[in-house]
Design a protein around this motif. Sequence first.
Motif, PDB file in Angstrom:
ATOM      1  N   ALA A  17       0.833  -1.209   0.000  1.00 15.66           N
ATOM      2  CA  ALA A  17       0.000   0.000   0.000  1.00 15.66           C
ATOM      3  C   ALA A  17       0.865   1.256   0.000  1.00 15.66           C
ATOM      4  O   ALA A  17       0.565   2.236  -0.692  1.00 15.66           O
ATOM      5  CB  ALA A  17      -0.937  -0.008   1.212  1.00 15.66           C
ATOM      6  N   ALA A  18       1.957   1.229   0.739  1.00 14.09           N
ATOM      7  CA  ALA A  18       2.821   2.410   0.862  1.00 14.09           C
ATOM      8  C   ALA A  18       3.487   2.793  -0.457  1.00 14.09           C
ATOM      9  O   ALA A  18       3.674   3.985  -0.734  1.00 14.09           O
ATOM     10  CB  ALA A  18       3.891   2.175   1.928  1.00 14.09           C
ATOM     11  N   VAL A  19       3.830   1.816  -1.298  1.00 16.50           N
ATOM     12  CA  VAL A  19       4.540   2.136  -2.539  1.00 16.50           C
ATOM     13  C   VAL A  19       3.690   3.026  -3.442  1.00 16.50           C
ATOM     14  O   VAL A  19       4.211   3.891  -4.149  1.00 16.50           O
ATOM     15  CB  VAL A  19       5.016   0.861  -3.281  1.00 16.50           C
ATOM     16  N   TRP A  20       2.373   2.881  -3.405  1.00 14.36           N
ATOM     17  CA  TRP A  20       1.483   3.670  -4.261  1.00 14.36           C
ATOM     18  C   TRP A  20       1.376   5.109  -3.783  1.00 14.36           C
ATOM     19  O   TRP A  20       0.934   5.981  -4.545  1.00 14.36           O
ATOM     20  CB  TRP A  20       0.102   3.018  -4.329  1.00 14.36           C
ATOM     21  N   ASN A  21       1.798   5.389  -2.549  1.00 14.10           N
ATOM     22  CA  ASN A  21       1.759   6.735  -1.978  1.00 14.10           C
ATOM     23  C   ASN A  21       3.129   7.402  -1.941  1.00 14.10           C
ATOM     24  O   ASN A  21       3.230   8.559  -1.528  1.00 14.10           O
ATOM     25  CB  ASN A  21       1.221   6.681  -0.542  1.00 14.10           C
ATOM     26  N   GLU A  22       4.173   6.713  -2.334  1.00 12.90           N
ATOM     27  CA  GLU A  22       5.546   7.208  -2.191  1.00 12.90           C
ATOM     28  C   GLU A  22       5.814   8.377  -3.140  1.00 12.90           C
ATOM     29  O   GLU A  22       5.775   8.223  -4.357  1.00 12.90           O
ATOM     30  CB  GLU A  22       6.542   6.079  -2.463  1.00 12.90           C
ATOM     31  N   PRO A  23       6.128   9.576  -2.593  1.00 17.71           N
ATOM     32  CA  PRO A  23       6.360  10.740  -3.449  1.00 17.71           C
ATOM     33  C   PRO A  23       7.735  10.773  -4.117  1.00 17.71           C
ATOM     34  O   PRO A  23       7.891  11.368  -5.185  1.00 17.71           O
ATOM     35  CB  PRO A  23       6.205  11.921  -2.487  1.00 17.71           C
ATOM     36  N   ASP A  24       8.728  10.133  -3.520  1.00 19.59           N
ATOM     37  CA  ASP A  24      10.089  10.181  -4.051  1.00 19.59           C
ATOM     38  C   ASP A  24      10.284   9.084  -5.099  1.00 19.59           C
ATOM     39  O   ASP A  24      10.144   7.893  -4.792  1.00 19.59           O
ATOM     40  CB  ASP A  24      11.084  10.004  -2.906  1.00 19.59           C
ATOM     41  N   THR A  62      -6.479  -6.894 -21.216  1.00 21.80           N
ATOM     42  CA  THR A  62      -5.696  -7.129 -20.008  1.00 21.80           C
ATOM     43  C   THR A  62      -4.705  -5.990 -19.871  1.00 21.80           C
ATOM     44  O   THR A  62      -3.997  -5.666 -20.816  1.00 21.80           O
ATOM     45  CB  THR A  62      -4.920  -8.457 -20.096  1.00 21.80           C
ATOM     46  N   PHE A  63      -4.685  -5.365 -18.719  1.00 20.66           N
ATOM     47  CA  PHE A  63      -3.699  -4.334 -18.443  1.00 20.66           C
ATOM     48  C   PHE A  63      -2.580  -5.011 -17.656  1.00 20.66           C
ATOM     49  O   PHE A  63      -2.805  -5.514 -16.565  1.00 20.66           O
ATOM     50  CB  PHE A  63      -4.301  -3.197 -17.632  1.00 20.66           C
ATOM     51  N   GLU A  64      -1.380  -5.019 -18.225  1.00 16.81           N
ATOM     52  CA  GLU A  64      -0.268  -5.765 -17.647  1.00 16.81           C
ATOM     53  C   GLU A  64       0.988  -4.914 -17.600  1.00 16.81           C
ATOM     54  O   GLU A  64       1.315  -4.229 -18.567  1.00 16.81           O
ATOM     55  CB  GLU A  64       0.005  -7.012 -18.502  1.00 16.81           C
ATOM     56  N   ALA A  65       1.657  -4.953 -16.466  1.00 18.55           N
ATOM     57  CA  ALA A  65       2.987  -4.344 -16.322  1.00 18.55           C
ATOM     58  C   ALA A  65       3.914  -5.464 -15.861  1.00 18.55           C
ATOM     59  O   ALA A  65       3.683  -6.063 -14.812  1.00 18.55           O
ATOM     60  CB  ALA A  65       2.962  -3.213 -15.312  1.00 18.55           C
ATOM     61  N   ARG A  66       4.963  -5.742 -16.645  1.00 15.27           N
ATOM     62  CA  ARG A  66       5.876  -6.843 -16.321  1.00 15.27           C
ATOM     63  C   ARG A  66       7.302  -6.322 -16.229  1.00 15.27           C
ATOM     64  O   ARG A  66       7.769  -5.609 -17.112  1.00 15.27           O
ATOM     65  CB  ARG A  66       5.805  -7.928 -17.386  1.00 15.27           C
ATOM     66  N   GLY A  67       7.989  -6.686 -15.149  1.00 19.88           N
ATOM     67  CA  GLY A  67       9.364  -6.255 -14.930  1.00 19.88           C
ATOM     68  C   GLY A  67       9.419  -4.939 -14.164  1.00 19.88           C
ATOM     69  O   GLY A  67       8.471  -4.168 -14.152  1.00 19.88           O
ATOM     70  N   HIS A  68      10.545  -4.713 -13.518  1.00 22.51           N
ATOM     71  CA  HIS A  68      10.674  -3.544 -12.649  1.00 22.51           C
ATOM     72  C   HIS A  68      10.404  -2.228 -13.358  1.00 22.51           C
ATOM     73  O   HIS A  68       9.706  -1.362 -12.810  1.00 22.51           O
ATOM     74  CB  HIS A  68      12.043  -3.522 -11.974  1.00 22.51           C
ATOM     75  N   ALA A  69      10.935  -2.028 -14.565  1.00 21.94           N
ATOM     76  CA  ALA A  69      10.744  -0.747 -15.255  1.00 21.94           C
ATOM     77  C   ALA A  69       9.264  -0.486 -15.514  1.00 21.94           C
ATOM     78  O   ALA A  69       8.762   0.618 -15.259  1.00 21.94           O
ATOM     79  CB  ALA A  69      11.541  -0.723 -16.561  1.00 21.94           C
ATOM     80  N   ALA A  70       8.547  -1.479 -16.002  1.00 24.99           N
ATOM     81  CA  ALA A  70       7.115  -1.315 -16.271  1.00 24.99           C
ATOM     82  C   ALA A  70       6.324  -1.144 -14.981  1.00 24.99           C
ATOM     83  O   ALA A  70       5.369  -0.360 -14.917  1.00 24.99           O
ATOM     84  CB  ALA A  70       6.592  -2.503 -17.065  1.00 24.99           C
ATOM     85  N   LEU A  71       6.721  -1.864 -13.928  1.00 30.29           N
ATOM     86  CA  LEU A  71       6.040  -1.728 -12.637  1.00 30.29           C
ATOM     87  C   LEU A  71       6.249  -0.338 -12.040  1.00 30.29           C
ATOM     88  O   LEU A  71       5.315   0.255 -11.496  1.00 30.29           O
ATOM     89  CB  LEU A  71       6.522  -2.815 -11.672  1.00 30.29           C
ATOM     90  N   VAL A  72       7.461   0.189 -12.157  1.00 30.71           N
ATOM     91  CA  VAL A  72       7.729   1.548 -11.676  1.00 30.71           C
ATOM     92  C   VAL A  72       6.840   2.538 -12.425  1.00 30.71           C
ATOM     93  O   VAL A  72       6.251   3.445 -11.819  1.00 30.71           O
ATOM     94  CB  VAL A  72       9.228   1.909 -11.815  1.00 30.71           C
ATOM     95  N   ARG A  73       6.722   2.375 -13.740  1.00 29.84           N
ATOM     96  CA  ARG A  73       5.850   3.269 -14.527  1.00 29.84           C
ATOM     97  C   ARG A  73       4.392   3.137 -14.103  1.00 29.84           C
ATOM     98  O   ARG A  73       3.678   4.136 -13.986  1.00 29.84           O
ATOM     99  CB  ARG A  73       5.996   2.993 -16.024  1.00 29.84           C
ATOM    100  N   ARG A  74       3.937   1.915 -13.854  1.00 28.29           N
ATOM    101  CA  ARG A  74       2.547   1.685 -13.439  1.00 28.29           C
ATOM    102  C   ARG A  74       2.261   2.361 -12.106  1.00 28.29           C
ATOM    103  O   ARG A  74       1.257   3.048 -11.939  1.00 28.29           O
ATOM    104  CB  ARG A  74       2.296   0.171 -13.350  1.00 28.29           C
ATOM    105  N   VAL A  75       3.147   2.168 -11.138  1.00 30.44           N
ATOM    106  CA  VAL A  75       2.955   2.773  -9.819  1.00 30.44           C
ATOM    107  C   VAL A  75       3.042   4.298  -9.925  1.00 30.44           C
ATOM    108  O   VAL A  75       2.232   5.021  -9.329  1.00 30.44           O
ATOM    109  CB  VAL A  75       3.967   2.212  -8.801  1.00 30.44           C
TER     110      VAL A  75
END
Length: 141
Positions: A17-24, A62-75
């Motif tokens: 939950a915290a990662v979705w609120n992280e400003p930095d 299907t909305f999919e984010a795979r791998g760290h780079a895509a996950l960072v963009r999604r969040v």
Amino acid sequence: MQDRKNAVAEELADRYAAVWNEPDADARSKAVAALWTEDGVHLLEPPEEAVKRAEELDVAATFEARGHAALVRRVARAYDEFVRPGEFEFRREGVVKVVRDMVKLRWVMVPAGGGEAVGGGTDVLLLAPDGRITADYQFID
């Protein structure tokens, strides 16, 4: 043993939950790497209008984010849309359930100053042996 599993699942859900609120942005990127495996995937239940349009085109929605780079963009996209303007924040809600390598958690989006939830959903997380998320299935209410 089950109490330990529950405590670990609760801690994971809080970090999730915290990662979705992280400003930095750097801290958010590090949190994504700590939460998901390198090839981890976030699968989002698409909105009804996207499902209808996909059906018209005879393709899967299907909305999919795979791998760290895509996950960072999604969040980051969710953060920029909902949290950055100062309107909302995401919070874990209720009891976290765990069965073997699966964790089920509920989250809500609430006004930043407090108040009733304006949205929410459920995530089912499949964990790798190291405790990081290998697959994240998100269902929006």
